[in-house]
Scaffold this motif. Structure first.
Motif, PDB file in Angstrom:
ATOM      1  N   THR A  52      -0.823   2.713  -8.260  1.00 28.09           N
ATOM      2  CA  THR A  52      -1.382   1.957  -7.208  1.00 28.09           C
ATOM      3  C   THR A  52      -0.561   1.833  -6.197  1.00 28.09           C
ATOM      4  O   THR A  52      -1.368   1.336  -4.924  1.00 28.09           O
ATOM      5  CB  THR A  52      -1.421   0.579  -7.902  1.00 28.09           C
ATOM      6  OG1 THR A  52      -0.125   0.062  -8.261  1.00 28.09           O
ATOM      7  CG2 THR A  52      -2.499   0.654  -9.279  1.00 28.09           C
ATOM      8  N   LEU A  53       0.562   2.146  -6.049  1.00 31.51           N
ATOM      9  CA  LEU A  53       1.358   2.190  -4.863  1.00 31.51           C
ATOM     10  C   LEU A  53       1.136   3.519  -4.135  1.00 31.51           C
ATOM     11  O   LEU A  53       1.565   3.350  -2.817  1.00 31.51           O
ATOM     12  CB  LEU A  53       2.901   1.887  -5.165  1.00 31.51           C
ATOM     13  CG  LEU A  53       3.002   0.588  -5.774  1.00 31.51           C
ATOM     14  CD1 LEU A  53       4.668   0.436  -6.149  1.00 31.51           C
ATOM     15  CD2 LEU A  53       2.724  -0.688  -5.002  1.00 31.51           C
ATOM     16  N   TRP A  54       0.696   4.441  -4.631  1.00 26.28           N
ATOM     17  CA  TRP A  54       0.776   5.629  -3.963  1.00 26.28           C
ATOM     18  C   TRP A  54      -0.131   5.529  -2.774  1.00 26.28           C
ATOM     19  O   TRP A  54       0.180   6.025  -1.612  1.00 26.28           O
ATOM     20  CB  TRP A  54      -0.031   6.647  -4.763  1.00 26.28           C
ATOM     21  CG  TRP A  54       0.059   8.146  -4.441  1.00 26.28           C
ATOM     22  CD1 TRP A  54       0.973   8.898  -3.698  1.00 26.28           C
ATOM     23  CD2 TRP A  54      -0.979   9.255  -4.506  1.00 26.28           C
ATOM     24  NE1 TRP A  54       0.859   9.986  -3.510  1.00 26.28           N
ATOM     25  CE2 TRP A  54      -0.388  10.395  -4.141  1.00 26.28           C
ATOM     26  CE3 TRP A  54      -1.960   9.170  -5.352  1.00 26.28           C
ATOM     27  CZ2 TRP A  54      -1.077  11.468  -4.121  1.00 26.28           C
ATOM     28  CZ3 TRP A  54      -2.792  10.311  -5.357  1.00 26.28           C
ATOM     29  CH2 TRP A  54      -2.264  11.412  -4.745  1.00 26.28           C
ATOM     30  N   ARG A  55      -1.436   5.162  -2.631  1.00 28.93           N
ATOM     31  CA  ARG A  55      -2.244   4.975  -1.430  1.00 28.93           C
ATOM     32  C   ARG A  55      -2.001   6.131  -0.488  1.00 28.93           C
ATOM     33  O   ARG A  55      -1.600   6.049   0.786  1.00 28.93           O
ATOM     34  CB  ARG A  55      -1.870   3.735  -0.913  1.00 28.93           C
ATOM     35  CG  ARG A  55      -2.129   2.480  -1.532  1.00 28.93           C
ATOM     36  CD  ARG A  55      -2.054   1.228  -0.733  1.00 28.93           C
ATOM     37  NE  ARG A  55      -2.016   0.141  -1.800  1.00 28.93           N
ATOM     38  CZ  ARG A  55      -1.048  -0.892  -2.248  1.00 28.93           C
ATOM     39  NH1 ARG A  55      -0.082  -0.727  -1.660  1.00 28.93           N
ATOM     40  NH2 ARG A  55      -1.354  -1.813  -2.987  1.00 28.93           N
ATOM     41  N   GLY A  57      -2.490   8.692   2.408  1.00 32.24           N
ATOM     42  CA  GLY A  57      -3.276   8.477   3.422  1.00 32.24           C
ATOM     43  C   GLY A  57      -3.281   7.267   4.108  1.00 32.24           C
ATOM     44  O   GLY A  57      -3.556   7.032   5.488  1.00 32.24           O
ATOM     45  N   GLU A  58      -2.806   6.213   3.620  1.00 35.46           N
ATOM     46  CA  GLU A  58      -2.693   4.960   4.137  1.00 35.46           C
ATOM     47  C   GLU A  58      -1.187   4.674   4.381  1.00 35.46           C
ATOM     48  O   GLU A  58      -0.804   3.697   5.152  1.00 35.46           O
ATOM     49  CB  GLU A  58      -2.810   3.723   3.005  1.00 35.46           C
ATOM     50  CG  GLU A  58      -4.304   3.648   2.782  1.00 35.46           C
ATOM     51  CD  GLU A  58      -4.517   2.252   1.813  1.00 35.46           C
ATOM     52  OE1 GLU A  58      -3.808   1.369   1.826  1.00 35.46           O
ATOM     53  OE2 GLU A  58      -5.490   2.444   0.952  1.00 35.46           O
ATOM     54  N   GLN A  59      -0.133   5.667   4.199  1.00 34.65           N
ATOM     55  CA  GLN A  59       1.289   5.265   4.402  1.00 34.65           C
ATOM     56  C   GLN A  59       1.798   6.711   4.700  1.00 34.65           C
ATOM     57  O   GLN A  59       1.276   8.135   4.610  1.00 34.65           O
ATOM     58  CB  GLN A  59       1.759   4.781   3.214  1.00 34.65           C
ATOM     59  CG  GLN A  59       1.696   5.410   1.915  1.00 34.65           C
ATOM     60  CD  GLN A  59       2.323   4.690   0.669  1.00 34.65           C
ATOM     61  OE1 GLN A  59       2.614   3.733   1.039  1.00 34.65           O
ATOM     62  NE2 GLN A  59       2.057   5.139  -0.372  1.00 34.65           N
ATOM     63  N   ALA A  60       3.000   6.818   5.254  1.00 35.33           N
ATOM     64  CA  ALA A  60       3.769   7.899   5.428  1.00 35.33           C
ATOM     65  C   ALA A  60       3.751   8.906   4.267  1.00 35.33           C
ATOM     66  O   ALA A  60       3.923   8.267   3.094  1.00 35.33           O
ATOM     67  CB  ALA A  60       5.057   7.946   5.863  1.00 35.33           C
ATOM     68  N   LYS A 101       8.127  -3.971  -2.710  1.00 41.06           N
ATOM     69  CA  LYS A 101       8.739  -4.898  -1.780  1.00 41.06           C
ATOM     70  C   LYS A 101       8.903  -4.197  -0.507  1.00 41.06           C
ATOM     71  O   LYS A 101       8.881  -4.982   0.467  1.00 41.06           O
ATOM     72  CB  LYS A 101       9.892  -5.781  -2.243  1.00 41.06           C
ATOM     73  CG  LYS A 101       9.556  -6.504  -3.622  1.00 41.06           C
ATOM     74  CD  LYS A 101      10.821  -6.868  -4.242  1.00 41.06           C
ATOM     75  CE  LYS A 101      10.912  -8.526  -3.783  1.00 41.06           C
ATOM     76  NZ  LYS A 101      12.204  -9.331  -4.297  1.00 41.06           N
ATOM     77  N   SER A 102       9.260  -3.102  -0.352  1.00 41.63           N
ATOM     78  CA  SER A 102       9.545  -2.299   0.846  1.00 41.63           C
ATOM     79  C   SER A 102       8.495  -1.853   1.646  1.00 41.63           C
ATOM     80  O   SER A 102       8.626  -1.553   2.745  1.00 41.63           O
ATOM     81  CB  SER A 102      10.440  -1.166   0.625  1.00 41.63           C
ATOM     82  OG  SER A 102       9.610  -0.163   0.024  1.00 41.63           O
ATOM     83  N   MET A 103       7.232  -2.185   0.914  1.00 47.76           N
ATOM     84  CA  MET A 103       5.849  -1.675   1.725  1.00 47.76           C
ATOM     85  C   MET A 103       5.522  -2.774   2.595  1.00 47.76           C
ATOM     86  O   MET A 103       5.648  -4.070   2.074  1.00 47.76           O
ATOM     87  CB  MET A 103       4.865  -1.323   0.718  1.00 47.76           C
ATOM     88  CG  MET A 103       5.384  -0.127  -0.092  1.00 47.76           C
ATOM     89  SD  MET A 103       3.903   0.384  -1.438  1.00 47.76           S
ATOM     90  CE  MET A 103       2.807   0.919  -0.439  1.00 47.76           C
ATOM     91  N   PRO A 104       4.802  -2.618   3.761  1.00 49.94           N
ATOM     92  CA  PRO A 104       4.173  -3.739   4.428  1.00 49.94           C
ATOM     93  C   PRO A 104       3.284  -4.450   3.951  1.00 49.94           C
ATOM     94  O   PRO A 104       3.179  -5.710   4.279  1.00 49.94           O
ATOM     95  CB  PRO A 104       3.467  -2.878   5.710  1.00 49.94           C
ATOM     96  CG  PRO A 104       4.220  -1.460   5.646  1.00 49.94           C
ATOM     97  CD  PRO A 104       4.707  -1.141   4.187  1.00 49.94           C
ATOM     98  N   LYS A 105       2.561  -4.026   2.885  1.00 51.87           N
ATOM     99  CA  LYS A 105       1.610  -4.896   2.183  1.00 51.87           C
ATOM    100  C   LYS A 105       2.104  -5.839   1.447  1.00 51.87           C
ATOM    101  O   LYS A 105       1.403  -7.066   1.052  1.00 51.87           O
ATOM    102  CB  LYS A 105       0.767  -3.869   1.216  1.00 51.87           C
ATOM    103  CG  LYS A 105      -0.087  -3.150   1.884  1.00 51.87           C
ATOM    104  CD  LYS A 105      -1.459  -3.396   1.519  1.00 51.87           C
ATOM    105  CE  LYS A 105      -2.618  -2.397   2.115  1.00 51.87           C
ATOM    106  NZ  LYS A 105      -3.949  -3.047   2.237  1.00 51.87           N
ATOM    107  N   TRP A 106       3.286  -5.743   1.061  1.00 46.75           N
ATOM    108  CA  TRP A 106       4.153  -7.017   0.427  1.00 46.75           C
ATOM    109  C   TRP A 106       4.134  -8.207   1.178  1.00 46.75           C
ATOM    110  O   TRP A 106       4.008  -9.278   0.620  1.00 46.75           O
ATOM    111  CB  TRP A 106       5.370  -6.301   0.044  1.00 46.75           C
ATOM    112  CG  TRP A 106       6.105  -7.470  -0.834  1.00 46.75           C
ATOM    113  CD1 TRP A 106       7.002  -8.382  -0.312  1.00 46.75           C
ATOM    114  CD2 TRP A 106       6.254  -7.816  -2.211  1.00 46.75           C
ATOM    115  NE1 TRP A 106       7.593  -9.134  -1.266  1.00 46.75           N
ATOM    116  CE2 TRP A 106       7.026  -8.861  -2.614  1.00 46.75           C
ATOM    117  CE3 TRP A 106       5.555  -7.259  -3.370  1.00 46.75           C
ATOM    118  CZ2 TRP A 106       7.137  -9.344  -3.724  1.00 46.75           C
ATOM    119  CZ3 TRP A 106       5.489  -7.715  -4.595  1.00 46.75           C
ATOM    120  CH2 TRP A 106       6.551  -8.829  -4.701  1.00 46.75           C
TER     121      TRP A 106
END
Length: 140
Positions: A52-55, A57-60, A101-106
């Motif tokens: 679910t954190l892979w995303r 295309g939405e992240q580097a 927690k290190s992702m902007p979505k957090w």
């Protein structure tokens, strides 16, 4: 009702099979089948959480790879003892939380969701410690 309400409910419901394995172990005694069931379920949940954190295309690209890095060694876990597998899984739950927690979505997540993630990671970690003790007991 906030948008993370379903995530929170599903998170707590996802803990029920962990709890059932522990309860079964306490009621029926330690068995390799119960420890393996717990381990396989843990692998499935951890893979789902990392996915679910892979995303992509939405992240580097590097972040997308890091998100699923914990599941890459799964085939190698077959070569390790049950206690070793459970130790790896217990640590990996903390790694997935740390990565999330290190992702902007957090930063956008509701405080109840953040609380649930920390609480469930803690409880899942402790349940793994219990099952590690059961796996060690089985080797005696």
């Amino acid at each position: 009702m906030h948008p993370y309400f379903n995530h929170i409910q599903l998170g707590y419901f996802g803990f029920i099979p962990f709890l059932l394995c522990i309860a079964s172990t306490l009621m029926l005694g330690s068995s390799e089948t119960l420890v393996k069931t717990f381990t396989f379920y843990s692998m499935g949940i951890l893979a789902f959480m990392a996915g679910t954190l892979w995303r992509a295309g939405e992240q580097a690209k590097v972040h997308a790879i890091l998100a699923v890095l914990v599941v890459i060694p799964f085939p190698l876990l077959a070569l390790v003892s049950l206690a070793g597998q459970l130790t790896y899984l217990a640590a990996s739950y903390w790694l997935v939380l740390w990565f999330e927690k290190s992702m902007p979505k957090w930063q956008e997540a509701h405080k109840d969701y953040k609380q649930m993630r920390f609480m469930l990671t803690s409880v899942v970690f402790v349940s793994h410690l219990f099952m590690i003790s059961q796996a060690i007991e089985l080797t005696k």
